[in-house]
Design an enzyme around this catalytic site. Structure first.
Site, PDB file in Angstrom:
ATOM      1  N   LYS A 198      -8.389   4.191   0.325  1.00  0.00           N
ATOM      2  CA  LYS A 198      -7.977   3.915   1.699  1.00  0.00           C
ATOM      3  C   LYS A 198      -6.653   4.629   1.987  1.00  0.00           C
ATOM      4  CE  LYS A 198      -7.375  -0.320   4.517  1.00  0.00           C
ATOM      5  NZ  LYS A 198      -7.503  -1.793   4.434  1.00  0.00           N
TER       6      LYS A 198
ATOM      7  N   SER B 289     -10.493  -3.321   8.543  1.00  0.00           N
ATOM      8  CA  SER B 289      -9.577  -2.248   8.149  1.00  0.00           C
ATOM      9  C   SER B 289     -10.066  -1.344   7.023  1.00  0.00           C
ATOM     10  CB  SER B 289      -8.199  -2.825   7.820  1.00  0.00           C
ATOM     11  OG  SER B 289      -8.121  -3.354   6.531  1.00  0.00           O
TER      12      SER B 289
ATOM     13  N   SER C  93     -10.669  -7.915   4.933  1.00  0.00           N
ATOM     14  CA  SER C  93     -10.962  -6.501   5.127  1.00  0.00           C
ATOM     15  C   SER C  93     -11.496  -5.745   3.928  1.00  0.00           C
ATOM     16  CB  SER C  93      -9.725  -5.788   5.681  1.00  0.00           C
ATOM     17  OG  SER C  93      -9.473  -6.194   7.000  1.00  0.00           O
TER      18      SER C  93
END
Length: 465
Positions: free
Chosen positions: A82, A155, A179
């Site tokens: 991420k 997210s 998330s």
């Protein structure tokens, strides 16, 4: 099998091939880069592709394995992270425009640990602005490969889309209110929100320090264990990390005899649709088949905790963004701005009341988990909503509270939770469930997940891309 067909294999299937040199890390990375080039133009999972760095790392891995210096089951495996995690020399924007030019001088601890285990980082994955609810208006959000009109799950959306569509073999995400678990449920994946403090947050852009959790997203509980083993453990650079040693990779567990699984059917059914409840009953039947003892329990009241989550997150987000907000407020999107404004407007006494409620919930939940080994719950009351349905949720605070009622309380309490696929809706969208356990008992959750996946098919199903 042709190399172009290998993108849906699990890490545990690839690792033996790499170890015995039946598969080349360079060929594997090139195959992944080709697939990303062919598919990601419509899925938008990647924020930044690190093709040159990945090929260099693959060449090094191939040389090391060829010389007999095999590091372990992640050696030569292409993964992605991420874009919230620092990557040395590569922009880490955290889904924002405020940080679009930020180039870290070191890797986040978890990224460094993945590299030390031999994993190859393909690139940085898309996320919502600052890891909150929605993308920045200037960004193109990831697309759910199971259904383009459906939510990708908040997210860590890029982390899940990439793993689900075969654009990496596993990824790292973060979970502040759900998330990791939401994207896993929406994309048919397995993911772990570890105990708070179990995985270092050094080099991870902060949303809410006491709610943020770093964890792996993969295709199976077995692969989650391999990723978790690499990143787990204390870190002197993160004073909030828990002392102790990392978890061992678990031996396959084919039965659950003697394992006590708590189920609160009344709690699980709150605003939960029939398809999700049917899937949950299927999980209960499978756990019993595996020898688990399913025990009816009463879960501590969590709905008020879900309702207070935004205040908790908002105050901490205001602190995390104090250097740039409100000084550069015009560069923020509406959702993150609103959250920070909520935090800045919260008075100390109101915040303290919520803190006391959170402490009480944590204590009640820990007491319950002393009577059982784990709790079974949905990830959310329904499968991934359409974008139109999601818009309606955003306009109704109570509906939004319902959406996070099974996830956010365990960010507040810090208990670990393993999300895994357990069914599909009539129109083919994945449904997710979660197992919640005692703090520090991730291995028990992973073992139960592996046993369940030994007799179920859901984690072996892939989107039509």
């Amino acid at each position: 099998m042709n190399l172009s067909d290998w993108h849906y294999l699990e890490i545990s299937e690839l690792a033996p091939l790499l170890k015995r040199k039946a598969l080349s890390p360079v060929e594997l990375v090139r195959s992944q880069l080709d697939r990303i080039s062919a598919i990601d133009g419509k899925l938008h999972a990647y924020a930044k592709l690190m093709a040159y760095e990945a090929l260099e790392a693959a060449s090094k891995a191939e040389s090391e394995i060829g010389r007999g210096r095999y590091r372990g089951p992640l050696h030569g495996i292409p993964v992605a992270v991420k874009d919230l995690f620092w990557t040395k020399g590569v922009v880490t924007a955290a889904g924002t425009t405020v940080h679009r030019d930020y180039v870290p001088q070191e890797d986040a601890t978890v990224v460094r640990r993945l590299r030390e285990a031999g994993a190859i980082v393909l690139g940085k994955l898309q996320l919502t602005e600052g890891a909150f609810a929605t993308p920045h208006p200037s960004s193109v959000p990831p697309v759910n490969p199971w259904g383009a009109n459906h939510w990708t799950g908040a997210s860590s959306s890029g982390s899940a889309v990439a793993a689900s569509a075969g654009l990496c073999f596993a990824s790292l995400g973060t979970d502040t209110g759900g998330s990791i678990r939401f994207p896993c449920a929406a994309n048919g994946l397995t993911g772990l929100k570890p105990s708070w403090g179990r995985v270092s947050r050094h080099g991870v852009f902060e949303l809410a320090a006491t709610l943020d959790h770093v964890g792996p997203i993969a295709r199976s509980a077995r692969d989650v264990a391999l990723m978790f083993e690499a990143i787990d453990g204390p870190d002197t650079l993160d004073p909030s990390s828990l002392p102790g040693v990392g978890t061992a990779v678990l031996a396959p567990r084919h039965g659950l005899k003697g394992v006590r699984v708590g189920v609160d059917r009344e709690w699980n059914a709150r605003a939960t649709d029939e398809e999700t409840l049917k899937a949950m009953e299927g999980v209960i039947a499978a756990l019993r088949e595996l020898g688990a003892e399913v025990i009816e329990v009463r879960t501590p009241e969590s709905f008020p905790i879900a309702g207070a989550w935004e205040m908790l997150c908002g105050v901490q987000a205001a602190v995390a963004h104090a250097e740039t907000y409100p000084a550069r407020a015009s560069e923020y999107g509406p959702a993150l701005s609103r959250l920070i404004d909520v935090g800045r407007a919260t008075d100390g006494m109101s915040y303290q009341r919520v803190i006391l409620d959170a402490i009480a919930f944590r204590g009640h939940m820990s007491a319950l988990l002393e009577t059982i080994d784990m709790l079974l719950a949905p990830v959310q009351p329904f499968a991934a909503p359409t974008h139109e349905q999601l818009g309606a949720l955003a306009q109704d605070p109570e509906l939004n509270q319902r959406l996070i009622q099974f996830t956010s309380p365990f960010n507040v309490s810090g208990h670990p939770a393993l999300s895994m696929p357990c069914g599909h809706t009539a129109d083919g969208m994945p449904i997710g469930c979660q197992l919640v356990g005692r703090r520090g008992y991730e291995s028990a959750l992973i073992a139960a997940g592996e046993a369940f996946q030994g007799i179920s098919k859901w984690h072996r199903m892939h989107p039509p891309v």
